[in-house]
Design a protein around this motif. Sequence first.
Motif, PDB file in Angstrom:
ATOM      1  N   GLU A   1       1.053  -1.161   0.046  1.00 28.94           N
ATOM      2  CA  GLU A   1      -0.087   0.082  -0.144  1.00 28.94           C
ATOM      3  C   GLU A   1       0.907   1.278  -0.055  1.00 28.94           C
ATOM      4  O   GLU A   1       0.500   2.261  -0.549  1.00 28.94           O
ATOM      5  CB  GLU A   1      -0.830  -0.007   1.114  1.00 28.94           C
ATOM      6  N   ILE A   2       2.017   1.170   0.617  1.00 27.74           N
ATOM      7  CA  ILE A   2       3.043   2.289   0.412  1.00 27.74           C
ATOM      8  C   ILE A   2       3.343   2.636  -1.153  1.00 27.74           C
ATOM      9  O   ILE A   2       3.680   3.606  -1.389  1.00 27.74           O
ATOM     10  CB  ILE A   2       4.251   2.191   1.285  1.00 27.74           C
ATOM     11  N   ASP A   3       3.308   1.618  -2.068  1.00 31.17           N
ATOM     12  CA  ASP A   3       3.669   1.974  -3.136  1.00 31.17           C
ATOM     13  C   ASP A   3       4.919   2.267  -3.505  1.00 31.17           C
ATOM     14  O   ASP A   3       5.074   3.202  -4.495  1.00 31.17           O
ATOM     15  CB  ASP A   3       2.543   2.592  -4.004  1.00 31.17           C
ATOM     16  N   LYS A   4       5.873   2.021  -2.665  1.00 31.18           N
ATOM     17  CA  LYS A   4       7.326   2.268  -2.746  1.00 31.18           C
ATOM     18  C   LYS A   4       8.168   1.368  -3.584  1.00 31.18           C
ATOM     19  O   LYS A   4       7.970   0.226  -3.199  1.00 31.18           O
ATOM     20  CB  LYS A   4       7.976   2.947  -1.334  1.00 31.18           C
ATOM     21  N   GLU A   5       9.027   1.832  -4.472  1.00 31.80           N
ATOM     22  CA  GLU A   5       9.801   0.889  -5.254  1.00 31.80           C
ATOM     23  C   GLU A   5      10.567  -0.281  -4.338  1.00 31.80           C
ATOM     24  O   GLU A   5      11.344   0.284  -3.494  1.00 31.80           O
ATOM     25  CB  GLU A   5      10.612   1.727  -6.275  1.00 31.80           C
ATOM     26  N   ASN A   6      10.288  -1.472  -4.777  1.00 33.08           N
ATOM     27  CA  ASN A   6      11.123  -2.546  -4.233  1.00 33.08           C
ATOM     28  C   ASN A   6      10.779  -2.861  -2.550  1.00 33.08           C
ATOM     29  O   ASN A   6      11.196  -3.863  -2.078  1.00 33.08           O
ATOM     30  CB  ASN A   6      12.650  -2.099  -4.102  1.00 33.08           C
ATOM     31  N   ILE A   7      10.206  -2.087  -2.044  1.00 32.84           N
ATOM     32  CA  ILE A   7       9.946  -2.240  -0.351  1.00 32.84           C
ATOM     33  C   ILE A   7       9.020  -3.508  -0.226  1.00 32.84           C
ATOM     34  O   ILE A   7       9.524  -4.129   0.680  1.00 32.84           O
ATOM     35  CB  ILE A   7       9.247  -0.867   0.427  1.00 32.84           C
ATOM     36  N   ALA A   8       7.871  -3.668  -1.002  1.00 27.82           N
ATOM     37  CA  ALA A   8       6.993  -4.770  -0.916  1.00 27.82           C
ATOM     38  C   ALA A   8       7.744  -6.134  -1.342  1.00 27.82           C
ATOM     39  O   ALA A   8       7.775  -6.984  -0.602  1.00 27.82           O
ATOM     40  CB  ALA A   8       5.999  -4.849  -1.844  1.00 27.82           C
ATOM     41  N   GLN A   9       8.603  -5.976  -2.347  1.00 22.58           N
ATOM     42  CA  GLN A   9       9.369  -7.011  -3.175  1.00 22.58           C
ATOM     43  C   GLN A   9      10.257  -7.289  -1.909  1.00 22.58           C
ATOM     44  O   GLN A   9      10.741  -8.717  -1.647  1.00 22.58           O
ATOM     45  CB  GLN A   9      10.130  -6.863  -4.214  1.00 22.58           C
ATOM     46  N   GLU A  10      11.190  -6.568  -1.523  1.00 26.49           N
ATOM     47  CA  GLU A  10      12.022  -7.048  -0.151  1.00 26.49           C
ATOM     48  C   GLU A  10      11.361  -7.515   1.041  1.00 26.49           C
ATOM     49  O   GLU A  10      11.845  -8.457   1.542  1.00 26.49           O
ATOM     50  CB  GLU A  10      12.901  -5.844   0.359  1.00 26.49           C
ATOM     51  N   ALA A  11      10.348  -6.878   1.165  1.00 30.36           N
ATOM     52  CA  ALA A  11       9.260  -7.560   2.489  1.00 30.36           C
ATOM     53  C   ALA A  11       9.009  -8.873   2.202  1.00 30.36           C
ATOM     54  O   ALA A  11       9.314  -9.845   3.043  1.00 30.36           O
ATOM     55  CB  ALA A  11       8.264  -6.688   2.826  1.00 30.36           C
ATOM     56  N   ILE A  12       8.605  -9.236   1.001  1.00 32.30           N
ATOM     57  CA  ILE A  12       8.344 -10.724   0.757  1.00 32.30           C
ATOM     58  C   ILE A  12       9.657 -11.607   0.749  1.00 32.30           C
ATOM     59  O   ILE A  12       9.502 -12.612   1.210  1.00 32.30           O
ATOM     60  CB  ILE A  12       7.518 -10.639  -0.905  1.00 32.30           C
ATOM     61  N   LEU A  13      10.761 -11.169   0.257  1.00 30.33           N
ATOM     62  CA  LEU A  13      11.826 -11.943   0.427  1.00 30.33           C
ATOM     63  C   LEU A  13      12.318 -12.296   1.730  1.00 30.33           C
ATOM     64  O   LEU A  13      12.785 -13.312   2.037  1.00 30.33           O
ATOM     65  CB  LEU A  13      13.099 -11.110  -0.370  1.00 30.33           C
ATOM     66  N   VAL A  14      12.346 -11.166   2.604  1.00 34.06           N
ATOM     67  CA  VAL A  14      13.041 -11.488   3.925  1.00 34.06           C
ATOM     68  C   VAL A  14      12.052 -12.157   4.939  1.00 34.06           C
ATOM     69  O   VAL A  14      12.393 -12.234   5.987  1.00 34.06           O
ATOM     70  CB  VAL A  14      13.569 -10.075   4.464  1.00 34.06           C
ATOM     71  N   ASN A  15      10.617 -12.058   4.452  1.00 36.48           N
ATOM     72  CA  ASN A  15       9.581 -12.544   5.359  1.00 36.48           C
ATOM     73  C   ASN A  15       9.251 -14.208   4.820  1.00 36.48           C
ATOM     74  O   ASN A  15       9.442 -15.090   5.393  1.00 36.48           O
ATOM     75  CB  ASN A  15       8.544 -11.901   5.633  1.00 36.48           C
ATOM     76  N   ASN A  16       8.519 -14.011   3.789  1.00 36.62           N
ATOM     77  CA  ASN A  16       7.948 -15.219   3.071  1.00 36.62           C
ATOM     78  C   ASN A  16       9.082 -16.057   2.607  1.00 36.62           C
ATOM     79  O   ASN A  16       9.070 -17.391   2.923  1.00 36.62           O
ATOM     80  CB  ASN A  16       6.903 -14.736   2.132  1.00 36.62           C
ATOM     81  N   VAL A  17       9.952 -15.687   1.936  1.00 33.09           N
ATOM     82  CA  VAL A  17      10.621 -16.512   1.139  1.00 33.09           C
ATOM     83  C   VAL A  17      11.926 -17.012   2.105  1.00 33.09           C
ATOM     84  O   VAL A  17      12.082 -18.128   2.347  1.00 33.09           O
ATOM     85  CB  VAL A  17      11.358 -15.729   0.147  1.00 33.09           C
ATOM     86  N   TRP A  18      12.388 -16.167   3.075  1.00 29.24           N
ATOM     87  CA  TRP A  18      13.235 -16.548   3.894  1.00 29.24           C
ATOM     88  C   TRP A  18      12.984 -17.438   5.014  1.00 29.24           C
ATOM     89  O   TRP A  18      13.626 -18.517   5.015  1.00 29.24           O
ATOM     90  CB  TRP A  18      14.007 -15.150   4.951  1.00 29.24           C
ATOM     91  N   MET A  19      11.629 -17.433   5.375  1.00 27.89           N
ATOM     92  CA  MET A  19      11.055 -18.457   6.463  1.00 27.89           C
ATOM     93  C   MET A  19      11.018 -19.875   5.570  1.00 27.89           C
ATOM     94  O   MET A  19      11.137 -20.930   6.320  1.00 27.89           O
ATOM     95  CB  MET A  19      10.022 -17.978   7.181  1.00 27.89           C
ATOM     96  N   THR A  20      10.517 -19.805   4.551  1.00 31.33           N
ATOM     97  CA  THR A  20      10.522 -20.894   3.730  1.00 31.33           C
ATOM     98  C   THR A  20      11.859 -21.808   3.361  1.00 31.33           C
ATOM     99  O   THR A  20      11.872 -22.834   3.545  1.00 31.33           O
ATOM    100  CB  THR A  20       9.716 -20.588   2.205  1.00 31.33           C
ATOM    101  N   VAL A  21      13.077 -20.834   3.073  1.00 29.22           N
ATOM    102  CA  VAL A  21      14.152 -21.359   2.947  1.00 29.22           C
ATOM    103  C   VAL A  21      14.639 -22.263   4.391  1.00 29.22           C
ATOM    104  O   VAL A  21      15.092 -23.173   4.307  1.00 29.22           O
ATOM    105  CB  VAL A  21      15.257 -20.465   2.525  1.00 29.22           C
ATOM    106  N   VAL A  22      14.308 -21.402   5.390  1.00 28.40           N
ATOM    107  CA  VAL A  22      15.039 -21.934   6.588  1.00 28.40           C
ATOM    108  C   VAL A  22      14.058 -23.289   7.109  1.00 28.40           C
ATOM    109  O   VAL A  22      14.509 -24.195   7.389  1.00 28.40           O
ATOM    110  CB  VAL A  22      14.527 -21.011   7.595  1.00 28.40           C
TER     111      VAL A  22
END
Length: 302
Positions: free
Chosen positions: A141-162
């Motif tokens: 919703e902030i619609d700021k470049e890359n912030i949502a993409q980084e959030a998905i990486l460091v939360n959704n994807v990071w935990m999946t890899v762990v």
Amino acid sequence: MVRLNYITSNLGRRASFPTVLSLLATSRSFCCAEMFLAGGSYKVETPNIDRDINVTLDMAAIRESKDLSEMKTIYTNGGHVKLSLQSLSINAANDFEGDPMYSFYKHAYLHIGINEGENPGEFDGNPIEQYADTLAKDLMEIDKENIAQEAILVNNVWMTVVFLLNEAARSCKYPAHEGPLFNLDLAAGFYIGIGQDEGDNESGDMLYNLAEHISKDFNQDNGVSVVNEKIIELMNDIKDDIIEMNLCSLDNEDSYNNFRWKVNSIISYMNVPLVQNLIRHLLDGSDRNFMEMYALAILPQI
């Protein structure tokens, strides 16, 4: 952090992670092609696994999109895989049940919710089990470049890899349908992604790429970031020295302990880019949203 209280009902439930793992594991006979990730630094030997590693393409599409509605659709429904990026969090309560790292984060968000006056078991109006999805949607919703993409990486994807790394170690000692090589290959695929060149911070869209980007700010780039060099080395050590030597068994405690030690080391290295990004944004001080996102990504472990 923007608090939007999005309701996650009526979004539709994607296939659960264990279900997709089982489908992949039972369909190995239909494909025997190998995959080479990060310029051949890691070889995926499990057939058909590219169907989930293609989640990289969804990450790339979200990064490239300038349309908020399109980003949400890709995140929620996916475009290239059976699993959507959202489902990694939505289904976590069942898929990651019992995983020690997931439990740390779930209980951390329980206390965050309580401290902010939320109903017990909720974070920003959603179940604590879905904390990663809640953060991703808030930041979209902030619609700021890359912030949502980084959030998905460091939360959704990071935990999946762990989770996959922990499953690989567990299945080394306690035989399972999806064995240690399957889980390790999938963890490597989610971490590196398709289209990532070795040591390149321009190609790729997954956690490997995130580590390459931040390593330059900390003088830890020797052609390949120190973090990625160590993680790939440890993954290859597990595969070459334990799995392919057929040392995994219920009776081989030494091999399991070695496997577990290497997995714990990989997870420790995976934390480094999170801390480095937090430090960078704290020192820069120009974007509070990035600062809070990285703080939430690492603080539950402290």
